[in-house]
Design a protein around this motif. Structure first.
Motif, PDB file in Angstrom:
ATOM      1  N   LEU A  71      11.616  28.910  11.852  1.00 19.17           N
ATOM      2  CA  LEU A  71      11.128  27.785  10.950  1.00 19.17           C
ATOM      3  C   LEU A  71      11.346  28.098   9.523  1.00 19.17           C
ATOM      4  N   ASN A  72      10.777  29.646   9.220  1.00 17.68           N
ATOM      5  CA  ASN A  72      10.573  29.861   7.841  1.00 17.68           C
ATOM      6  C   ASN A  72      11.747  30.329   7.157  1.00 17.68           C
ATOM      7  N   GLN A  73      12.784  30.590   8.066  1.00 20.32           N
ATOM      8  CA  GLN A  73      14.226  30.829   7.460  1.00 20.32           C
ATOM      9  C   GLN A  73      14.837  29.797   7.054  1.00 20.32           C
ATOM     10  N   GLU A  74      14.467  28.468   7.240  1.00 15.47           N
ATOM     11  CA  GLU A  74      15.258  27.450   6.725  1.00 15.47           C
ATOM     12  C   GLU A  74      14.431  27.163   5.619  1.00 15.47           C
TER      13      GLU A  74
ATOM     14  N   ARG B 247      12.364  28.565 -16.177  1.00  8.56           N
ATOM     15  CA  ARG B 247      13.510  29.570 -15.770  1.00  8.56           C
ATOM     16  C   ARG B 247      13.062  30.089 -14.491  1.00  8.56           C
ATOM     17  N   SER B 248      12.563  29.335 -13.543  1.00  8.31           N
ATOM     18  CA  SER B 248      11.846  29.974 -12.293  1.00  8.31           C
ATOM     19  C   SER B 248      12.226  29.145 -11.037  1.00  8.31           C
ATOM     20  N   THR B 249      12.150  29.842  -9.882  1.00  6.65           N
ATOM     21  CA  THR B 249      12.710  28.981  -8.740  1.00  6.65           C
ATOM     22  C   THR B 249      11.477  29.171  -7.542  1.00  6.65           C
ATOM     23  N   VAL B 250      11.183  28.171  -6.801  1.00  9.73           N
ATOM     24  CA  VAL B 250      10.404  27.898  -5.625  1.00  9.73           C
ATOM     25  C   VAL B 250      11.164  27.760  -4.503  1.00  9.73           C
ATOM     26  N   ARG B 251      10.824  28.430  -3.423  1.00 11.02           N
ATOM     27  CA  ARG B 251      11.362  28.188  -2.160  1.00 11.02           C
ATOM     28  C   ARG B 251      10.386  27.377  -1.192  1.00 11.02           C
ATOM     29  N   VAL B 252      11.028  26.349  -0.659  1.00 16.32           N
ATOM     30  CA  VAL B 252      10.280  25.367   0.181  1.00 16.32           C
ATOM     31  C   VAL B 252      10.560  25.704   1.553  1.00 16.32           C
ATOM     32  N   HIS B 253       9.870  26.480   2.407  1.00 16.04           N
ATOM     33  CA  HIS B 253      10.103  26.640   3.672  1.00 16.04           C
ATOM     34  C   HIS B 253       9.641  25.632   4.733  1.00 16.04           C
ATOM     35  N   THR B 254      10.262  25.631   5.872  1.00 18.59           N
ATOM     36  CA  THR B 254       9.946  24.651   6.801  1.00 18.59           C
ATOM     37  C   THR B 254       8.772  24.931   7.420  1.00 18.59           C
ATOM     38  N   GLY B 255       8.515  26.154   7.845  1.00 21.87           N
ATOM     39  CA  GLY B 255       7.475  26.249   8.790  1.00 21.87           C
ATOM     40  C   GLY B 255       6.148  26.537   8.274  1.00 21.87           C
ATOM     41  N   VAL B 256       5.073  27.182   8.929  1.00 20.41           N
ATOM     42  CA  VAL B 256       3.810  27.238   8.401  1.00 20.41           C
ATOM     43  C   VAL B 256       3.567  28.639   7.700  1.00 20.41           C
ATOM     44  N   GLY B 257       2.839  28.646   6.601  1.00 20.50           N
ATOM     45  CA  GLY B 257       2.609  29.586   5.702  1.00 20.50           C
ATOM     46  C   GLY B 257       1.712  29.558   4.567  1.00 20.50           C
ATOM     47  N   ARG B 258       1.304  30.442   3.904  1.00 18.45           N
ATOM     48  CA  ARG B 258       0.356  30.336   2.669  1.00 18.45           C
ATOM     49  C   ARG B 258       1.380  30.050   1.513  1.00 18.45           C
ATOM     50  N   ASP B 259       1.031  28.843   0.766  1.00 24.93           N
ATOM     51  CA  ASP B 259       1.582  28.499  -0.468  1.00 24.93           C
ATOM     52  C   ASP B 259       1.292  29.705  -1.463  1.00 24.93           C
ATOM     53  N   SER B 260       2.472  30.017  -2.312  1.00 25.32           N
ATOM     54  CA  SER B 260       2.016  30.872  -3.437  1.00 25.32           C
ATOM     55  C   SER B 260       3.114  30.104  -4.936  1.00 25.32           C
ATOM     56  N   ARG B 261       3.170  30.758  -5.729  1.00 16.78           N
ATOM     57  CA  ARG B 261       3.975  30.089  -6.885  1.00 16.78           C
ATOM     58  C   ARG B 261       5.404  30.350  -6.473  1.00 16.78           C
ATOM     59  N   ARG B 262       5.787  31.213  -5.680  1.00 13.33           N
ATOM     60  CA  ARG B 262       7.316  31.158  -5.270  1.00 13.33           C
ATOM     61  C   ARG B 262       7.716  30.939  -4.001  1.00 13.33           C
TER      62      ARG B 262
ATOM     63  N   LEU C  63       6.537  28.015  -0.801  1.00 15.86           N
ATOM     64  CA  LEU C  63       5.903  26.678  -0.277  1.00 15.86           C
ATOM     65  C   LEU C  63       6.297  26.432   0.996  1.00 15.86           C
ATOM     66  N   PHE C  64       5.265  26.208   1.782  1.00 20.45           N
ATOM     67  CA  PHE C  64       5.418  25.819   3.401  1.00 20.45           C
ATOM     68  C   PHE C  64       5.116  24.394   3.682  1.00 20.45           C
ATOM     69  N   GLN C  65       6.142  23.564   4.550  1.00 17.35           N
ATOM     70  CA  GLN C  65       5.902  22.373   5.019  1.00 17.35           C
ATOM     71  C   GLN C  65       4.835  22.353   5.933  1.00 17.35           C
ATOM     72  N   ASP C  66       4.621  23.377   6.590  1.00  9.20           N
ATOM     73  CA  ASP C  66       3.515  23.540   7.773  1.00  9.20           C
ATOM     74  C   ASP C  66       4.247  22.771   9.063  1.00  9.20           C
ATOM     75  N   ARG C  67       5.537  22.910   9.203  1.00 11.98           N
ATOM     76  CA  ARG C  67       6.309  21.941  10.319  1.00 11.98           C
ATOM     77  C   ARG C  67       6.261  22.834  11.601  1.00 11.98           C
ATOM     78  N   ARG C  68       6.298  22.336  12.683  1.00 18.72           N
ATOM     79  CA  ARG C  68       6.563  22.803  13.820  1.00 18.72           C
ATOM     80  C   ARG C  68       8.096  22.777  14.574  1.00 18.72           C
ATOM     81  N   ALA C  69       8.789  22.011  13.797  1.00 17.71           N
ATOM     82  CA  ALA C  69      10.302  21.609  14.166  1.00 17.71           C
ATOM     83  C   ALA C  69      11.270  21.742  13.189  1.00 17.71           C
ATOM     84  N   TYR C  70      12.361  21.918  13.077  1.00 20.05           N
ATOM     85  CA  TYR C  70      13.506  22.248  12.051  1.00 20.05           C
ATOM     86  C   TYR C  70      13.357  20.733  11.319  1.00 20.05           C
ATOM     87  N   VAL C  71      13.965  20.828  10.045  1.00 13.56           N
ATOM     88  CA  VAL C  71      14.203  19.700   9.346  1.00 13.56           C
ATOM     89  C   VAL C  71      15.563  19.501   9.038  1.00 13.56           C
ATOM     90  N   TRP C  72      16.351  20.436   8.619  1.00 13.27           N
ATOM     91  CA  TRP C  72      17.631  20.347   7.972  1.00 13.27           C
ATOM     92  C   TRP C  72      18.611  20.626   9.121  1.00 13.27           C
TER      93      TRP C  72
END
Length: 155
Positions: free
Chosen positions: A58-61, A98-113, A115-124
């Motif tokens: 999920l977090n590789q999406e 001049r920076s980028t943030v990556r929004v992952h689908t799965g569960v994780g700990r948010d940081s400056r770079r 973010l995690f949607q905290d989902r247990r199913a694919y979105v895209w």
């Protein structure tokens, strides 16, 4: 950390995203249209390997959101939405210039770079979908479509 994630962090550190497009990602550059200050710079809509709904898979999406200006932008209240209406709302994020943030689908700990949607199913959707970014007032900022709409198509 995967090689792609390491590359993204390194690229963000120098203020540019230079990730190669792959069969499961959409890299978006659109000549002839002025780039917005904040835009969707890349989408990985098909995580590598088998879609087993593991948190790793999920977090590789993910979707990369880039701020191309020198000034920080407050993304609090902004939304990232798919074609089926699944929405992620940004909270307490000031995206540096001049920076980028990556929004992952799965569960994780948010940081400056990352973010995690905290989902247990694919979105895209792998076959076709649209990622749409709107500001805190609901105004359109950017979108990216793939699949039947044409890979990397912007509306």
């Amino acid at each position: 950390m995967t090689a792609v994630a390491v590359a993204a962090v390194a690229a963000a550190a120098v203020g540019a995203v230079a990730l190669p497009a792959s069969a499961s990602s959409a890299d978006h550059h659109h000549p002839g249209r002025a780039r917005a200050a904040v835009y969707i710079s890349q989408v990985r809509y098909d995580s590598p390997g088998r879609d087993d709904r593991s948190n790793w898979s999920l977090n590789q999406e993910w979707v990369d959101i880039t701020n191309s200006t020198r000034r920080a932008v407050n993304l609090n209240g902004w939304t990232l939405r798919d074609g089926d209406g699944h929405a992620y709302t940004f909270r307490y994020l000031r995206l540096d210039g001049r920076s980028t943030v990556r929004v992952h689908t799965g569960v994780g700990r948010d940081s400056r770079r990352d973010l995690f949607q905290d989902r247990r199913a694919y979105v895209w959707n792998n076959d076709s979908d649209t990622a749409t970014l709107r500001n805190d007032r609901g105004r359109f900022v950017d979108d990216v479509s793939w699949g039947r709409h044409g890979r990397g198509h912007r509306h």
